[in-house]
Motif scaffolding. Structure first.
Motif, mmCIF file in Angstrom:
data_model
loop_
_atom_site.group_PDB
_atom_site.id
_atom_site.type_symbol
_atom_site.label_atom_id
_atom_site.label_comp_id
_atom_site.label_asym_id
_atom_site.label_seq_id
_atom_site.Cartn_x
_atom_site.Cartn_y
_atom_site.Cartn_z
ATOM 1 N N VAL A 1 0.848 -1.190 0.000
ATOM 2 C CA VAL A 1 0.000 0.000 0.000
ATOM 3 C C VAL A 1 0.885 1.241 0.000
ATOM 4 C CG1 VAL A 1 -1.721 1.301 1.306
ATOM 5 C CG2 VAL A 1 -1.884 -1.183 1.174
ATOM 6 N N VAL A 2 0.662 2.123 -0.985
ATOM 7 C CA VAL A 2 1.421 3.373 -1.058
ATOM 8 C C VAL A 2 0.770 4.423 -0.163
ATOM 9 C CG1 VAL A 2 2.256 5.210 -2.580
ATOM 10 C CG2 VAL A 2 2.162 2.871 -3.411
ATOM 11 N N CYS A 3 -0.542 4.603 -0.312
ATOM 12 C CA CYS A 3 -1.271 5.545 0.537
ATOM 13 C C CYS A 3 -2.708 5.062 0.696
ATOM 14 C CB CYS A 3 -1.220 6.954 -0.052
ATOM 15 S SG CYS A 3 -2.013 7.093 -1.649
ATOM 16 N N ARG A 4 -3.385 5.586 1.715
ATOM 17 C CA ARG A 4 -4.778 5.202 1.971
ATOM 18 C C ARG A 4 -5.497 6.316 2.712
ATOM 19 N NH1 ARG A 4 -3.676 0.286 5.889
ATOM 20 N NH2 ARG A 4 -1.526 0.874 6.117
ATOM 21 N N VAL A 5 -6.821 6.293 2.616
ATOM 22 C CA VAL A 5 -7.647 7.211 3.397
ATOM 23 C C VAL A 5 -8.345 6.366 4.453
ATOM 24 C CG1 VAL A 5 -9.559 8.845 3.388
ATOM 25 C CG2 VAL A 5 -7.966 8.790 1.477
ATOM 26 N N GLN A 6 -7.992 6.624 5.714
ATOM 27 C CA GLN A 6 -8.538 5.844 6.819
ATOM 28 C C GLN A 6 -9.786 6.502 7.382
ATOM 29 O OE1 GLN A 6 -4.937 6.108 9.160
ATOM 30 N NE2 GLN A 6 -4.434 3.975 8.726
ATOM 31 N N LEU A 7 -10.712 5.664 7.859
ATOM 32 C CA LEU A 7 -11.913 6.178 8.506
ATOM 33 C C LEU A 7 -11.541 6.712 9.884
ATOM 34 C CD1 LEU A 7 -13.462 4.477 6.320
ATOM 35 C CD2 LEU A 7 -15.172 4.159 8.080
ATOM 36 N N THR A 8 -12.066 7.864 10.233
ATOM 37 C CA THR A 8 -11.866 8.408 11.584
ATOM 38 C C THR A 8 -13.165 8.190 12.355
ATOM 39 O OG1 THR A 8 -12.610 10.581 10.847
ATOM 40 C CG2 THR A 8 -10.232 10.160 10.783
ATOM 41 N N ARG A 9 -13.145 8.423 13.652
ATOM 42 C CA ARG A 9 -14.369 8.262 14.455
ATOM 43 C C ARG A 9 -15.455 9.205 13.963
ATOM 44 N NH1 ARG A 9 -11.787 8.293 20.331
ATOM 45 N NH2 ARG A 9 -10.900 6.222 20.273
ATOM 46 N N ALA A 10 -15.057 10.429 13.633
ATOM 47 C CA ALA A 10 -16.032 11.418 13.157
ATOM 48 C C ALA A 10 -16.672 10.942 11.851
ATOM 49 C CB ALA A 10 -15.359 12.765 12.953
ATOM 50 N N ALA A 11 -15.876 10.383 10.946
ATOM 51 C CA ALA A 11 -16.401 9.898 9.666
ATOM 52 C C ALA A 11 -17.323 8.703 9.877
ATOM 53 C CB ALA A 11 -15.260 9.507 8.742
ATOM 54 N N ARG A 12 -16.982 7.823 10.836
ATOM 55 C CA ARG A 12 -17.856 6.680 11.131
ATOM 56 C C ARG A 12 -19.189 7.148 11.691
ATOM 57 N NH1 ARG A 12 -13.232 3.870 13.768
ATOM 58 N NH2 ARG A 12 -12.256 2.707 12.097
ATOM 59 N N GLY A 13 -19.126 8.165 12.564
ATOM 60 C CA GLY A 13 -20.356 8.728 13.150
ATOM 61 C C GLY A 13 -21.255 9.324 12.090
ATOM 62 N N LEU A 14 -20.666 10.072 11.142
ATOM 63 C CA LEU A 14 -21.450 10.647 10.044
ATOM 64 C C LEU A 14 -22.065 9.574 9.171
ATOM 65 C CD1 LEU A 14 -19.137 13.587 8.914
ATOM 66 C CD2 LEU A 14 -21.413 13.793 9.923
ATOM 67 N N ALA A 15 -21.269 8.500 8.901
ATOM 68 C CA ALA A 15 -21.778 7.401 8.077
ATOM 69 C C ALA A 15 -22.926 6.695 8.771
ATOM 70 C CB ALA A 15 -20.641 6.412 7.756
ATOM 71 N N ALA A 16 -22.835 6.526 10.105
ATOM 72 C CA ALA A 16 -23.878 5.849 10.856
ATOM 73 C C ALA A 16 -25.156 6.701 10.863
ATOM 74 C CB ALA A 16 -23.410 5.576 12.284
ATOM 75 N N LYS A 17 -25.012 8.031 11.027
ATOM 76 C CA LYS A 17 -26.198 8.915 11.054
ATOM 77 C C LYS A 17 -26.877 8.966 9.696
ATOM 78 C CE LYS A 17 -24.701 11.993 14.719
ATOM 79 N NZ LYS A 17 -24.195 13.333 15.056
#
Length: 194
Positions: free
Chosen positions: A175-191
């Motif tokens: 893997v060269v680079c990646r975009v990781q999920l943050t807690r804030a992003a998980r919360g937005l996805a859940a809402k």
């Protein structure tokens, strides 16, 4: 590729005692490998102040090396540091030719703003350098990778990349680079999922 001028003094005494004496005079023993014949190796010394800007930089250079009046094109292949004091103990250079490919690590630069970062993710650069094989005139100073379409939770692997004139030697699933999920992003996805 940028060039770097370096002058070296030839050395004939190769034992431990001679090497220790050189280091006391703040000289660094060095070897140039890969001459016309495979067993050619030129032993020489350089001063610490001369190589400082070559070593302590993320950039790669083609070194115009002058030893005893002869000029060589070379790249810095390996550096040995003292394990405690971080003093430079030894340098290895590789003689390069226009028709022979070289293997070298090239710094990675990420271009653009990833979609996943806009959505609240965190960008992570896992491979800061890519190992490539190419003719030295084809080696770029940096490898640019466009990440604008990199979504949340996605990554770019070495196998997905290709550059003209370069053969990538890293494992294709690295893997060269990646975009990781943050807690804030998980919360937005859940809402937004409800």
């Amino acid at each position: 590729m940028k060039t770097f001028e370096l002058a070296g003094s030839p050395r004939t005494d190769l034992g431990k005692k001679a090497t220790k004496a050189l280091r006391k005079e703040s000289s660094i023993p060095a070897v140039l490998y890969g001459g016309e014949e495979s067993k050619d190796a030129i032993h020489f010394t350089v001063t610490n102040s001369d190589v400082r800007k070559l070593i302590y930089t993320p950039e790669i250079f083609l070194v115009n090396l002058t030893i005893d009046g002869k000029e060589y094109n070379a790249i810095l292949k390996d550096i040995q540091f003292h394990p405690v004091s971080d003093e430079i103990l030894h340098l290895d250079f590789l003689h390069v030719f226009e028709n022979k490919p070289i293997v070298i690590d090239v710094p990675v630069v990420l271009d653009g703003l990833a979609e996943g970062v806009k959505a609240g993710g965190k960008l992570s650069l896992d491979l800061r350098k890519l190992k490539v094989r190419a003719l030295y005139k084809d080696v770029p100073e940096k490898v640019h990778i466009n990440i604008e379409h990199l979504a949340l939770g996605k990554s770019i692997q070495v196998g997905e990349l290709s550059f003209e004139g370069l053969e990538l030697l890293n494992a294709s699933n690295s893997v060269v680079c990646r975009v990781q999920l943050t807690r804030a992003a998980r919360g937005l996805a859940a809402k937004s999922g409800k």
